[in-house]
Design a protein around this motif. Structure first.
Motif, PDB file in Angstrom:
ATOM      1  N   ILE A  58     -22.290  -4.326  -7.222  1.00 30.20           N
ATOM      2  CA  ILE A  58     -21.232  -3.479  -7.519  1.00 30.20           C
ATOM      3  C   ILE A  58     -20.079  -3.877  -7.945  1.00 30.20           C
ATOM      4  O   ILE A  58     -19.746  -5.345  -7.927  1.00 30.20           O
ATOM      5  CB  ILE A  58     -20.860  -2.675  -6.204  1.00 30.20           C
ATOM      6  CG1 ILE A  58     -20.107  -3.506  -5.277  1.00 30.20           C
ATOM      7  CG2 ILE A  58     -22.101  -1.757  -5.856  1.00 30.20           C
ATOM      8  CD1 ILE A  58     -19.629  -2.787  -4.149  1.00 30.20           C
ATOM      9  N   PRO A  59     -19.474  -3.386  -8.947  1.00 30.40           N
ATOM     10  CA  PRO A  59     -18.113  -3.905  -9.986  1.00 30.40           C
ATOM     11  C   PRO A  59     -16.923  -4.477  -8.903  1.00 30.40           C
ATOM     12  O   PRO A  59     -16.646  -5.425  -9.283  1.00 30.40           O
ATOM     13  CB  PRO A  59     -17.993  -2.735 -10.860  1.00 30.40           C
ATOM     14  CG  PRO A  59     -19.080  -1.992 -10.758  1.00 30.40           C
ATOM     15  CD  PRO A  59     -19.657  -2.116  -9.544  1.00 30.40           C
ATOM     16  N   ALA A  60     -16.786  -3.584  -7.951  1.00 26.29           N
ATOM     17  CA  ALA A  60     -15.736  -3.900  -7.003  1.00 26.29           C
ATOM     18  C   ALA A  60     -15.855  -3.405  -5.628  1.00 26.29           C
ATOM     19  O   ALA A  60     -16.724  -2.506  -5.483  1.00 26.29           O
ATOM     20  CB  ALA A  60     -14.423  -3.081  -7.424  1.00 26.29           C
ATOM     21  N   MET A  61     -15.468  -4.000  -4.694  1.00 24.85           N
ATOM     22  CA  MET A  61     -15.790  -3.676  -3.268  1.00 24.85           C
ATOM     23  C   MET A  61     -15.072  -2.673  -2.510  1.00 24.85           C
ATOM     24  O   MET A  61     -15.494  -1.815  -1.600  1.00 24.85           O
ATOM     25  CB  MET A  61     -15.440  -4.843  -2.490  1.00 24.85           C
ATOM     26  CG  MET A  61     -16.100  -6.220  -2.966  1.00 24.85           C
ATOM     27  SD  MET A  61     -18.232  -5.981  -2.722  1.00 24.85           S
ATOM     28  CE  MET A  61     -18.276  -6.355  -0.990  1.00 24.85           C
TER      29      MET A  61
ATOM     30  N   GLY B  16     -23.217  -7.977  -3.707  1.00 23.09           N
ATOM     31  CA  GLY B  16     -22.518  -8.914  -4.647  1.00 23.09           C
ATOM     32  C   GLY B  16     -21.425  -8.102  -5.432  1.00 23.09           C
ATOM     33  O   GLY B  16     -21.724  -7.213  -5.926  1.00 23.09           O
ATOM     34  N   GLN B  17     -20.480  -8.883  -5.634  1.00 22.53           N
ATOM     35  CA  GLN B  17     -19.351  -8.223  -6.523  1.00 22.53           C
ATOM     36  C   GLN B  17     -19.321  -8.584  -8.066  1.00 22.53           C
ATOM     37  O   GLN B  17     -19.176 -10.020  -8.069  1.00 22.53           O
ATOM     38  CB  GLN B  17     -17.870  -8.331  -5.932  1.00 22.53           C
ATOM     39  CG  GLN B  17     -16.808  -7.649  -6.654  1.00 22.53           C
ATOM     40  CD  GLN B  17     -15.487  -7.767  -6.047  1.00 22.53           C
ATOM     41  OE1 GLN B  17     -15.300  -7.203  -5.019  1.00 22.53           O
ATOM     42  NE2 GLN B  17     -14.710  -8.525  -6.618  1.00 22.53           N
ATOM     43  N   SER B  18     -19.921  -8.050  -8.790  1.00 23.92           N
ATOM     44  CA  SER B  18     -20.155  -8.261 -10.014  1.00 23.92           C
ATOM     45  C   SER B  18     -19.019  -8.192 -11.270  1.00 23.92           C
ATOM     46  O   SER B  18     -18.815  -8.973 -12.230  1.00 23.92           O
ATOM     47  CB  SER B  18     -21.486  -7.600 -10.639  1.00 23.92           C
ATOM     48  OG  SER B  18     -21.100  -6.164 -10.922  1.00 23.92           O
ATOM     49  N   GLY B  19     -17.969  -7.512 -10.860  1.00 15.54           N
ATOM     50  CA  GLY B  19     -16.821  -7.143 -11.690  1.00 15.54           C
ATOM     51  C   GLY B  19     -17.311  -6.636 -12.798  1.00 15.54           C
ATOM     52  O   GLY B  19     -18.376  -5.782 -12.904  1.00 15.54           O
TER      53      GLY B  19
END
Length: 325
Positions: free
Chosen positions: A63-66, A92-95
């Protein structure tokens, strides 16, 4: 496991059965093994176990942000549904940087999880090739494409933008503005909104303020200040995230601008605070819980070789009309 076996006085095979198939050992043996596990603090080596069995129980979601995002419902639903099926979820945080997502995907694929859940559709050709080649079931979410890597659960961001434009016109907006995050999906909503709304009453271009993703409340306040400095006659603002809309509402209140009397405000996401803002926020809602549930079901059916019903699902979206418009 050898240490446990020696401590309990049984074979390694018995310890393995007690840990992985407790119904195959006697109650007395099971209790003794469990006591030894507690005494030693033993944790099974899941990597070794998956190598031995050629099966992993780990699902990875990027995901982009947690925190504080529209993706929380999806993560919660994924966690619950996968746990019920015997799988564990790793986040996992992908940004919002495509190159960062590619590097994270390399790390994920190398660890051979049972399945992968992605936020958005993959545009990088190299990442698409790797995901196609690895043989791991993949579900792309929170977007639509005619060419998914594998399975897909999402909705059209372009249709969201068009729906907002239609609603704003219906509510009497004539000089709208947009405050949007910089990520690809938010930009797609913005572009569709601008095209659908068309020319303003004065034939001037619709002003747009773009902020870095992930956006925050302060970005919304600063964006409205900027808009009013250069376009004092705006009468509506479409915010690409609810947190931006909250900032806009706060700045409007600070400047004595009546909402919705003088300025209409609409957000995106229907986050948990949206109904409690002053005034309550009109926003576009996506059913993140359903996205997570469908993604989990698709993955489990694919992993366990069960025939699924659909490989692509459009969950749509809904307009939640409240007092801010």
């Amino acid at each position: 496991m050898s240490d446990l076996a020696a401590l309990v006085g049984v074979t390694k095979v018995t310890v393995s059965r007690a840990l992985n198939a407790p119904e195959l050992v006697s109650v007395d043996t099971l209790e003794r093994v469990q006591a030894a596990v507690r005494q030693t603090g033993y944790t099974p080596d899941l990597i070794a176990g998956s190598l031995a069995s050629t099966r992993s129980d780990l699902i990875v979601a990027l995901i982009p942000a947690m925190a504080g995002t529209v993706f929380q419902e999806t993560v919660e639903s994924l966690t619950t549904e996968l746990a019920a099926a015997g799988y564990q979820l790793l986040i996992g945080q992908s940004g919002y940087d495509e190159s960062r997502e590619d590097a994270l995907l390399d790390a994920v694929i190398g660890r051979r999880p049972a399945g992968i859940v992605l936020t958005g559709v993959v545009h990088s050709q190299s990442a698409r090739q790797k995901l196609h080649a690895c043989g791991i079931p993949v579900v792309e979410t929170w977007d639509l494409t005619s060419e998914p890597i594998d399975m897909l659960v999402g909705f059209s961001h372009e249709q969201v933008g068009k729906a907002v434009a239609k609603f704003m016109k219906k509510r009497g907006a004539r000089r709208p503005a947009v405050v949007t995050p910089s990520d690809r999906r938010a930009q797609a909503r913005t572009k569709a909104f601008l095209e659908a709304f068309g020319k303003t009453k004065t034939s001037a271009a619709i002003p747009v303020v773009t902020v870095e993703s992930p956006a925050n409340l302060g970005d919304g306040r600063r964006a409205l200040k900027e808009l009013l400095d250069t376009n004092a006659d705006i009468d509506a603002v479409f915010c690409g995230a609810d947190i931006l809309a909250l900032g806009v509402l706060m700045e409007a209140d600070c400047q004595g601008i009546a909402v919705p009397g003088r300025l209409r405000v609409i957000g995106y996401g229907d986050l948990n605070f949206a109904k409690d803002t002053t005034p309550p926020l009109t926003t576009m809602r996506v059913d993140g819980t359903r996205i997570g549930s469908l993604a989990a079901t698709m993955l489990v059916e694919c992993i366990e070789n069960r025939a699924g019903n659909e490989q692509m699902v459009d969950v749509g979206f809904s307009l939640i009309e409240r007092e801010s418009t």
